[in-house]
Write a protein that holds these residues in place. Structure first.
Motif, mmCIF file in Angstrom:
data_model
loop_
_atom_site.group_PDB
_atom_site.id
_atom_site.type_symbol
_atom_site.label_atom_id
_atom_site.label_comp_id
_atom_site.label_asym_id
_atom_site.label_seq_id
_atom_site.Cartn_x
_atom_site.Cartn_y
_atom_site.Cartn_z
ATOM 1 N N GLY A 96 0.821 -1.194 0.000
ATOM 2 C CA GLY A 96 0.000 0.000 0.000
ATOM 3 C C GLY A 96 0.859 1.249 0.000
ATOM 4 O O GLY A 96 1.581 1.538 -0.954
ATOM 5 N N ASP A 97 0.800 1.991 1.118
ATOM 6 C CA ASP A 97 1.593 3.214 1.224
ATOM 7 C C ASP A 97 3.082 2.954 1.034
ATOM 8 O O ASP A 97 3.816 3.828 0.541
ATOM 9 N N ALA A 98 3.540 1.762 1.443
ATOM 10 C CA ALA A 98 4.968 1.457 1.318
ATOM 11 C C ALA A 98 5.440 1.569 -0.125
ATOM 12 O O ALA A 98 6.569 2.015 -0.391
ATOM 13 N N MET A 99 4.592 1.181 -1.075
ATOM 14 C CA MET A 99 4.958 1.272 -2.486
ATOM 15 C C MET A 99 5.115 2.728 -2.932
ATOM 16 O O MET A 99 6.023 3.066 -3.695
ATOM 17 N N THR A 100 4.220 3.576 -2.436
ATOM 18 C CA THR A 100 4.320 4.994 -2.784
ATOM 19 C C THR A 100 5.577 5.605 -2.178
ATOM 20 O O THR A 100 6.275 6.402 -2.827
ATOM 21 N N ILE A 193 7.374 0.036 5.850
ATOM 22 C CA ILE A 193 7.701 1.380 5.384
ATOM 23 C C ILE A 193 6.408 2.182 5.396
ATOM 24 O O ILE A 193 5.683 2.289 4.411
ATOM 25 N N HIS A 194 6.103 2.723 6.547
ATOM 26 C CA HIS A 194 4.868 3.470 6.753
ATOM 27 C C HIS A 194 5.226 4.624 7.681
ATOM 28 O O HIS A 194 5.384 4.443 8.884
ATOM 29 N N THR A 195 5.390 5.813 7.107
ATOM 30 C CA THR A 195 6.018 6.909 7.823
ATOM 31 C C THR A 195 5.298 7.268 9.115
ATOM 32 O O THR A 195 5.946 7.622 10.107
ATOM 33 N N ASN A 196 3.968 7.188 9.124
ATOM 34 C CA ASN A 196 3.242 7.499 10.349
ATOM 35 C C ASN A 196 3.607 6.514 11.455
ATOM 36 O O ASN A 196 3.833 6.897 12.602
ATOM 37 N N HIS A 245 6.964 12.199 10.358
ATOM 38 C CA HIS A 245 5.535 12.358 10.046
ATOM 39 C C HIS A 245 4.907 13.421 10.939
ATOM 40 O O HIS A 245 4.992 13.331 12.174
ATOM 41 N N PRO A 246 4.247 14.430 10.357
ATOM 42 C CA PRO A 246 3.713 15.559 11.131
ATOM 43 C C PRO A 246 2.578 15.186 12.077
ATOM 44 O O PRO A 246 2.381 15.885 13.081
#
Length: 596
Positions: A96-100, A193-196, A245-246
């Motif tokens: 998912g987000d990891a690919m982006t 790999i999920h910045t949050n 991550h903000p």
């Protein structure tokens, strides 16, 4: 335990973990694995379990250097488990987000994007640095980044508790609870790999700096403008968190702001209390809040997230309640239940949360024996949970994913408080039993919770979702389809939109990609697909259908043909309108012609 026996115990524990790592490395994944737990040899898990058993027992009974060795041993085991995708030579992990994030990192490496152009560039920048310095592929560099950002969580949780109370038992218990990795819930926070999620593991670093600012007096002269070194440390760690991550920076600002409110009220309600001796947090709250505002206000992603939250709050049938109803219906169809899934995923977190909640209550009632100084931090964190929970409730109604990210931050605080809470629980139990008896009960109870926590660290079929292992063949299959397919012909998949693979392979800044508008992508209509109408399964257009080993495992083995059946997949092979153009053992790609 005598010194020679204790040293031998630690040596055997570290040796067991070392052998487990060697065997894990010697048995790399040779094909897609739906579960990293099942794919890793049993003997590896036995070595990890042996090392962890020694670590739990000695963390409770040892002090000083020996306790540090036990905490190091437990941390090594948990870090090794987190590192299994690297150790066992996964190409990548996360669909998912990891690919982006992989795509953004690839853009940075290729010079298509500058770090300051990203809203949260830290993970991608670290990945680029590890790629160039280590000479490894970008995918592997990012997996290494995930591990590097995880380690501070294991180090600083016990350090925060040590700085608050100085109680060695509380430090050991905090370390054990940190090994459960409670902030990961696999709904909106993930080990990958999920910045949050990666940012959650840096939050204890900021809290450590904050506790040091409150409890320690600088032994060096103040810096210009009257800034103390510890205050500067708060700003630096807070800004580092912002770059990862903000959202977690927002939570830190809320935490500091709530503590500032407690300090303000204490000045009018209390005459003699340690809170009155602490330096105030007003300036830190304003400075960190200003940094976040300046950073976020001009960013489109931030504005879109705020708009999405407001729309979610105002809309009907949007939010976690609607999503839960949908998931519950699907689980029931495949023989599962929401209650069973909750027990599997959250029983360890629920038990720890109940203990912490009761501990906060009895502390406020004055029924504990802890020092007033340590109790003041329980008050700080306990009251800060109120606005953090209110924000969770707003997310819950508006954007469910953000709500469970908020839960992740809350459980960082819960993990820290758990060290103090469990120390009082088992310390009190020792007064009725013996100290060895209380330690035995603590070891067994926490050992069970620890196993439950670690077995849900990664997504696996036990949570009715297959693991997101990305193989070389899968990346190769998608790359060939993206680069050699007919221009403008859509690329589709079963159950999800494959645009993330375009991000991972081509980046997000390139022109010759799906995101550049050269082709559409999406999910085939599963009803038409199951009816055998393959030609009409995607808007009556010619399209490419990508079927991977992951898809087959998810739809047939895990979802038990809830959406796509084995017969439906087999029918594509025989349909005259579908030509197989790629087949590499992990990926089959069909060029499907629409009805004339």
């Amino acid at each position: 335990m005598r010194r020679p026996a204790l040293d031998a115990t630690f040596a055997v524990g570290y040796l067991a973990v070392a052998l487990a790592l060697f065997l894990a490395r010697a048995n790399p994944a040779s094909a897609y694995e739906s579960s990293v737990y099942a794919g890793t040899p049993t003997v590896v898990w036995l070595g990890f379990a042996f090392g962890l058993a020694i670590a739990v027992g000695t963390a409770l009974t040892c002090r000083g250097r020996d306790q540090a060795l036990s905490i190091g041993l437990g941390g090594l085991v948990v870090t090794s488990i987190v590192s299994l995708p690297i150790i066992r030579n996964y190409r990548f992990s996360g669909m998912g987000d990891a690919m982006t994030h992989l795509g953004w990192t690839r853009d940075l490496v290729d010079g298509e994007l500058a770090p300051h152009e990203l809203f949260y560039p830290a993970v991608h920048s670290f990945g680029g640095v590890f790629h160039f310095l280590g000479g490894v592929p970008v995918e592997r560099a990012l997996l290494f980044t995930m591990v590097v950002l995880f380690v501070p969580f294991l180090i600083f949780v016990p350090l925060v508790v040590r700085n608050i109370s100085g109680n060695a038992l509380a430090v050991g218990l905090a370390a054990i609870v940190s090994w459960m990795v409670l902030p990961i819930n696999n709904i909106a926070t993930h080990m990958g790999i999920h910045t949050n999620s990666n940012a959650l593991f840096l939050v204890p670093v900021v809290i450590f700096a904050f506790v040091a600012y409150l409890r320690r007096r600088a032994t060096v002269e103040r810096l210009p403008l009257g800034i103390s070194p510890f205050s500067l440390l708060v700003y630096l760690t807070g800004f580092a968190l912002l770059l990862v991550h903000p959202q977690q920076m927002v939570n830190v600002v809320i935490l500091f702001g709530a503590i500032g409110v407690v300090q303000f009220l204490a000045q009018y309600r209390l005459e003699d209390h340690p809170i009155l001796e602490h330096p105030t947090t007003y300036v830190q709250t304003v400075v960190l809040g200003t940094i976040f505002t300046v950073w976020a206000a001009t960013n489109d992603r931030f504005r879109s997230a705020v708009v999405g939250l407001v729309e979610g709050l105002l809309a009907e049938d949007i939010g976690a309640a609607a999503e839960v109803d949908e998931r519950e219906a699907s689980l029931t169809e495949i023989g599962g239940s929401l209650g069973e899934l909750f027990v599997t995923m959250f029983v360890d977190a629920a038990v720890i949360a109940v203990v912490v909640g009761l501990f906060i209550l009895v502390t406020w009632l004055g029924w504990t024996t802890m020092s007033r100084e340590a109790a003041s931090f329980v008050t700080y964190f306990g009251l800060a949970l109120v606005p953090l929970t209110v924000l969770f409730a707003l997310y819950f109604v508006g954007t469910p994913t953000m709500a469970f990210r908020q839960v992740g931050f809350i459980f960082v605080l819960v993990t820290i408080l758990a060290g103090l809470a469990l120390a009082h629980l088992f310390g009190g139990l020792a007064r009725y039993l013996t100290v060895p008896g209380a330690n035995t009960i603590a070891s067994l109870t926490l050992g069970v919770l620890l196993v439950l926590g670690l077995m849900t660290l990664f997504i696996s079929p036990v949570m009715y979702d297959p693991g997101q292992h990305v193989t070389n063949e899968k990346m190769s299959g998608y790359q060939s389809t993206l680069h050699h397919g007919v221009e403008d012909q859509p690329i589709t998949a079963l159950g999800y939109d494959p645009f993330r693979y375009d991000h991972a392979i081509n980046g997000l800044e390139g022109e010759e990609s799906l995101t550049g508008g050269t082709a559409a992508s999406g999910e085939v209509d599963h009803e038409a697909f199951e009816d055998g109408n393959y030609s009409g399964a995607y808007f009556d257009m010619d399209y490419y259908l990508v079927v991977t080993a992951y898809d087959v495992n998810r739809e047939i083995d895990v979802y038990q043909e809830l959406y796509y059946s084995e017969a439906g997949l087999a029918g594509v092979e025989r349909d005259p309108a579908a030509d197989k153009v790629i087949s590499n053992g992990e990926v089959d790609v069909y060029a499907v012609r629409a009805d004339d």
